[in-house]
Scaffold this motif. Structure first.
Motif, PDB file in Angstrom:
ATOM      1  N   MET A  32       0.842  -1.187   0.000  1.00 23.19           N
ATOM      2  CA  MET A  32       0.000   0.000   0.000  1.00 23.19           C
ATOM      3  C   MET A  32       0.880   1.240   0.000  1.00 23.19           C
ATOM      4  O   MET A  32       2.014   1.196   0.468  1.00 23.19           O
TER       5      MET A  32
ATOM      6  N   LEU B 201       0.798   5.012   1.226  1.00 25.68           N
ATOM      7  CA  LEU B 201       0.136   6.097   1.946  1.00 25.68           C
ATOM      8  C   LEU B 201       0.569   7.458   1.416  1.00 25.68           C
ATOM      9  O   LEU B 201      -0.071   8.458   1.668  1.00 25.68           O
TER      10      LEU B 201
ATOM     11  N   PHE C  22       3.918  -0.142   4.146  1.00 22.46           N
ATOM     12  CA  PHE C  22       3.078   0.746   4.930  1.00 22.46           C
ATOM     13  C   PHE C  22       3.917   1.727   5.747  1.00 22.46           C
ATOM     14  O   PHE C  22       3.702   2.923   5.718  1.00 22.46           O
TER      15      PHE C  22
ATOM     16  N   LEU D 139       4.524   5.653   5.138  1.00 22.65           N
ATOM     17  CA  LEU D 139       4.086   6.572   6.208  1.00 22.65           C
ATOM     18  C   LEU D 139       5.198   7.585   6.486  1.00 22.65           C
ATOM     19  O   LEU D 139       4.952   8.783   6.621  1.00 22.65           O
TER      20      LEU D 139
ATOM     21  N   THR E  30       7.681   8.430   4.377  1.00 18.79           N
ATOM     22  CA  THR E  30       7.884   9.334   3.236  1.00 18.79           C
ATOM     23  C   THR E  30       6.703  10.293   3.095  1.00 18.79           C
ATOM     24  O   THR E  30       6.875  11.403   2.609  1.00 18.79           O
TER      25      THR E  30
ATOM     26  N   TYR F 267       5.315  11.826   5.532  1.00 18.24           N
ATOM     27  CA  TYR F 267       5.677  12.975   6.346  1.00 18.24           C
ATOM     28  C   TYR F 267       6.846  13.745   5.732  1.00 18.24           C
ATOM     29  O   TYR F 267       6.902  14.962   5.811  1.00 18.24           O
TER      30      TYR F 267
ATOM     31  N   LEU G 158      -6.367   9.899   0.427  1.00 19.07           N
ATOM     32  CA  LEU G 158      -6.113   8.556   0.948  1.00 19.07           C
ATOM     33  C   LEU G 158      -7.348   7.658   0.864  1.00 19.07           C
ATOM     34  O   LEU G 158      -7.288   6.559   0.307  1.00 19.07           O
ATOM     35  N   LEU G 159      -8.452   8.132   1.420  1.00 16.95           N
ATOM     36  CA  LEU G 159      -9.647   7.294   1.470  1.00 16.95           C
ATOM     37  C   LEU G 159     -10.169   6.943   0.080  1.00 16.95           C
ATOM     38  O   LEU G 159     -10.337   5.767  -0.234  1.00 16.95           O
TER      39      LEU G 159
ATOM     40  N   PHE H  73      -8.139   4.303  -1.915  1.00 14.68           N
ATOM     41  CA  PHE H  73      -8.357   2.891  -1.590  1.00 14.68           C
ATOM     42  C   PHE H  73      -9.774   2.461  -1.918  1.00 14.68           C
ATOM     43  O   PHE H  73     -10.011   1.313  -2.275  1.00 14.68           O
TER      44      PHE H  73
ATOM     45  N   VAL I 103     -10.938  -1.078  -4.063  1.00  9.48           N
ATOM     46  CA  VAL I 103     -11.588  -2.086  -3.224  1.00  9.48           C
ATOM     47  C   VAL I 103     -13.015  -2.320  -3.685  1.00  9.48           C
ATOM     48  O   VAL I 103     -13.476  -3.461  -3.787  1.00  9.48           O
TER      49      VAL I 103
ATOM     50  N   GLN J  55     -18.473  11.421   3.565  1.00  8.28           N
ATOM     51  CA  GLN J  55     -17.372  10.679   4.167  1.00  8.28           C
ATOM     52  C   GLN J  55     -17.857   9.386   4.829  1.00  8.28           C
ATOM     53  O   GLN J  55     -17.276   8.329   4.642  1.00  8.28           O
ATOM     54  N   ILE J  56     -18.945   9.517   5.593  1.00  7.34           N
ATOM     55  CA  ILE J  56     -19.497   8.343   6.273  1.00  7.34           C
ATOM     56  C   ILE J  56     -19.901   7.314   5.234  1.00  7.34           C
ATOM     57  O   ILE J  56     -19.633   6.126   5.367  1.00  7.34           O
TER      58      ILE J  56
ATOM     59  N   LEU K 142     -18.769   6.902   2.219  1.00  2.00           N
ATOM     60  CA  LEU K 142     -17.596   6.282   1.598  1.00  2.00           C
ATOM     61  C   LEU K 142     -17.082   5.162   2.491  1.00  2.00           C
ATOM     62  O   LEU K 142     -16.745   4.073   2.025  1.00  2.00           O
ATOM     63  N   GLY K 143     -17.030   5.426   3.788  1.00  2.00           N
ATOM     64  CA  GLY K 143     -16.593   4.415   4.744  1.00  2.00           C
ATOM     65  C   GLY K 143     -17.475   3.185   4.690  1.00  2.00           C
ATOM     66  O   GLY K 143     -16.994   2.047   4.605  1.00  2.00           O
TER      67      GLY K 143
ATOM     68  N   ILE L 114     -16.914   1.096   1.544  1.00  2.00           N
ATOM     69  CA  ILE L 114     -15.730   0.233   1.599  1.00  2.00           C
ATOM     70  C   ILE L 114     -16.060  -1.037   2.370  1.00  2.00           C
ATOM     71  O   ILE L 114     -15.769  -2.155   1.931  1.00  2.00           O
TER      72      ILE L 114
END
Lengths: 322, 328
Positions: free
Chosen positions: A62, A64, A118, A122, A124, A126, A242-243, A246, A250, A291-292, A294-295, A298
């Motif tokens: 993955m 990020l 992962f 994470l 990179t 930052y 990010l969201l 993925f 998926v 947002q909810i 989308l969650g 998934i």
């Protein structure tokens, strides 16, 4: 026909068509030219981002840092044009080069150390984001050449924006890569089983680095497309990628453990997510619900994939008894 | 030739301890104000939270998974606590118990979905992260709770030990000791580790791996909720954006502390005190970067570099210890 039914994208396509008809029945504004234009814009941007993540999912890892690469390229692209008054083409090339370098760093460190992608991405994430903020000090660049603004705004025909061209080309190239080239098939083989792919002579180093480089390039293109669309280069481009990055693969049936992705289904996943987000806006539902939603989508996709796997397992078992 | 390095020196914790001491020396000589009472007090308040966040992530890493929803979960729980105390007027102690139960419940959802679908917890918690955070913003309408009971907010600004240490740090250190005891000496703690280390073997020896994984996620939710309460006490208000968008500000310390502390990302190994030292190191570096005036925008960059350096160093250490053991 029965072959068609088995495809990942077939069900999704059906859902998209039926959903669109249903929504436009209740709210005719859904198929207004302006709405279609907005829809196509959001689809074209997310398509590139989703492809950038999909290729890493294909090798069972993955990434990020997709959003961070996109953001860094976006501000470099605009910064070079504004501060160093560079012309568009070299600025674009340098942008692509930065994306390539970021992807190479991700891939090289991941494959050489054997640490999970992962944690590397994470870190990179930052690093790239920190460079972005360090360079810009959180201030946007506003001076964009007119040609870039035009590309982000103009329409080819009716509601179809120019911006849609590049993502469509990328999607076609990705389909060819994953389905018709040995590199794409090797990537899937590597994602499916690292040991056996190494045993049949596939170089892990090459596969992982190629995948990350392509991912970095696509993220870079995504970042520059957002600049065209927004008409400015803000440091927070890519923060919210990010969201959705993925979500689309998926929903398109990709298995996160690697080895199985579907380019067309991923594209349909992007379209589905965009349509739903747009529908929520048209029905005047609180934007936080997007947002909810989308969650939940998934999670739903994950359950459906699991159920299909389960059915597949049962079927093969029956055959093996016969 | 028979020179033997004591086992303690070879451990990750020893290296960390050295690093912590070195950094303290560097910062106290090179900057003014590092050892001032005010700075140490401020540090103790930050460290307390970083330790708790690190522990919350550590217990999920134990299962070989991870919990992206940590920040969103912690903030949701904290907002729930603010609602209990301010809007419902529930007494503080009962509110805290409710918040911890709420956090555990959100953790249970993570665990349940992960176990039932067999999907990596990354994707599950990615989804629940946006669900929790979305519902939280929707229900609170992004409004903060600022009129919390005074006893509660006073606790957050209390100064102990000659005004050097915040009571929040004591809670975190106490939690470390309790977790250490649980993982080291209790039946359930050993089962949790066994399930994380080798699920198949654990399953065959009669441990319900699924249940253990759900327990780990619940514990993570519990600790994240505790961190949320502590942050609320520290700020003196429950604010929806206190952990950044989607709770992302918690993510780097959450991973840095356990990874620096030597927790294996593949699962099956916990280092409670390593995590504590890791969190201390992260806070020290963060604080030091501000003190030596690296510019607030570059802090993130250096934190990322440190995470990268830490995992690479850890890899090197593993490589050399393995080589040593083969030779001997």
């Amino acid at each position: 026909m029965s072959n068609l039914l088995k495809k990942d994208w077939f069900g999704l396509g059906l859902v998209i068509i039926l959903g669109s008809i249903l929504i436009s029945f209740f709210k005719p504004a859904f198929i207004s030219p302006f709405n279609l234009y907005v829809l196509m814009l959001s689809v074209s941007l997310m398509l590139v981002v989703a492809m950038s993540q999909m290729i890493i999912i294909a090798i069972g890892q993955m990434n990020l840092s997709v959003g961070a690469i996109g953001g860094l390229v976006a501000i470099s692209f605009t910064g070079l044009m504004e501060v160093y008054s560079m012309s568009i083409l070299p600025a674009m090339l340098i942008g692509l080069l930065i994306g390539l370098a970021c992807g190479f760093i991700n891939g090289y460190i991941t494959v050489k150390t054997g640490i999970s992608a992962f944690i590397i991405t994470l870190a990179t994430l930052y690093i790239f984001k920190g460079m972005n903020l360090g360079i810009t000090e959180a201030q946007p660049f506003y001076e964009i050449p007119d040609a870039v603004k035009f590309f982000g705004n103009a329409k080819i025909l009716g509601p179809i924006p120019y911006l849609v061209i590049i993502p469509i080309i990328i999607t076609i190239l990705m389909w060819i890569l994953m389905n018709r080239t040995s590199l794409g098939r090797y990537m899937l083989a590597y994602g499916n089983n690292v040991q056996s792919s190494e045993l049949i002579g596939i170089s892990s180093t090459k596969i992982v680095i190629y995948a990350h480089v392509i991912s970095g390039l696509l993220a870079a293109i995504g970042g520059m497309l957002v600049v065209c669309r927004l008409q400015l280069g803000t440091p927070n481009i890519g923060d919210s990628w990010l969201l959705p990055s993925f979500a689309a693969p998926v929903i398109g049936g990709a298995i996160l453990a690697g080895g199985k992705v579907d380019v067309i289904a991923t594209a349909f996943g992007v379209i589905l997510v965009s349509i739903i987000s747009q529908a929520l806006v048209i029905f005047k539902i609180d934007p936080f619900f997007v947002q909810i939603f989308l969650g939940f989508m998934i999670l739903l996709a994950v359950f459906i994939n699991r159920y299909r796997e389960y059915r597949e397992e049962r079927r093969t078992k029956v055959f093996s008894y016969e | 030739m028979n020179f033997k390095i004591p086992n303690f020196v070879k451990t990750n914790q020893f290296g960390l301890l050295c690093l912590v001491i070195i950094f303290i020396c560097i910062f106290s000589f090179s900057t003014d104000g590092f050892t001032s009472r005010f700075n140490i007090y401020a540090l103790s308040r930050v460290v307390a939270l970083d330790i708790m966040i690190g522990l919350a992530m550590m217990v999920v890493i134990l299962t070989g998974g991870l919990n992206l929803s940590l920040g969103a979960l912690g903030v949701s729980a904290a907002m729930f606590g603010g609602w209990c105390m301010e809007s419902m007027g529930i007494p503080i102690s009962i509110s805290i118990i409710l918040v911890l139960a709420f956090g555990s419940f959100l953790g249970w959802i993570n665990g349940f979905v992960t176990v039932r679908t067999g999907v990596h917890s990354f994707i599950v918690t990615l989804a629940t992260m946006s669900i929790y955070f979305g519902f939280m913003t929707l229900l609170t309408e992004a409004e903060a709770f600022r009129k919390l009971p005074e006893i509660f907010t006073d606790f957050g600004s209390l100064k102990l030990f000659n005004k050097y240490i915040s009571p929040l740090l004591i809670i975190s250190v106490l939690t470390c000791f309790i977790l250490y005891y649980v993982f080291k000496y209790t039946d359930i703690g050993r089962k949790l580790i066994a399930a994380g280390a080798n699920p198949d073997a654990a399953e065959l020896s009669g441990i319900s791996v699924d249940r253990m994984f759900i327990y780990c996620h619940m514990l993570s939710g519990f600790l994240a909720a505790l961190a949320g309460i502590m942050l609320t006490a520290r700020i003196g208000a429950a604010i929806p954006s206190m952990a950044g968008h989607l709770g992302f500000d918690w993510l780097l310390p959450a991973f840095l502390a356990p990874v620096l502390g030597g927790t294996l990302l593949s699962g099956g190994k916990v280092t409670v005190f390593g995590t504590m030292l890791g969190a201390i190191l992260v806070t020290l570096i963060n604080n030091g970067l501000y003190l030596i005036d690296v510019g607030e925008f570059w802090v993130r960059f250096f934190l990322g570099m440190i995470l990268l350096g830490a995992v690479l160093l850890d890899r090197a250490r593993e490589y050399f210890t393995v080589k040593n053991s083969i030779v001997s």
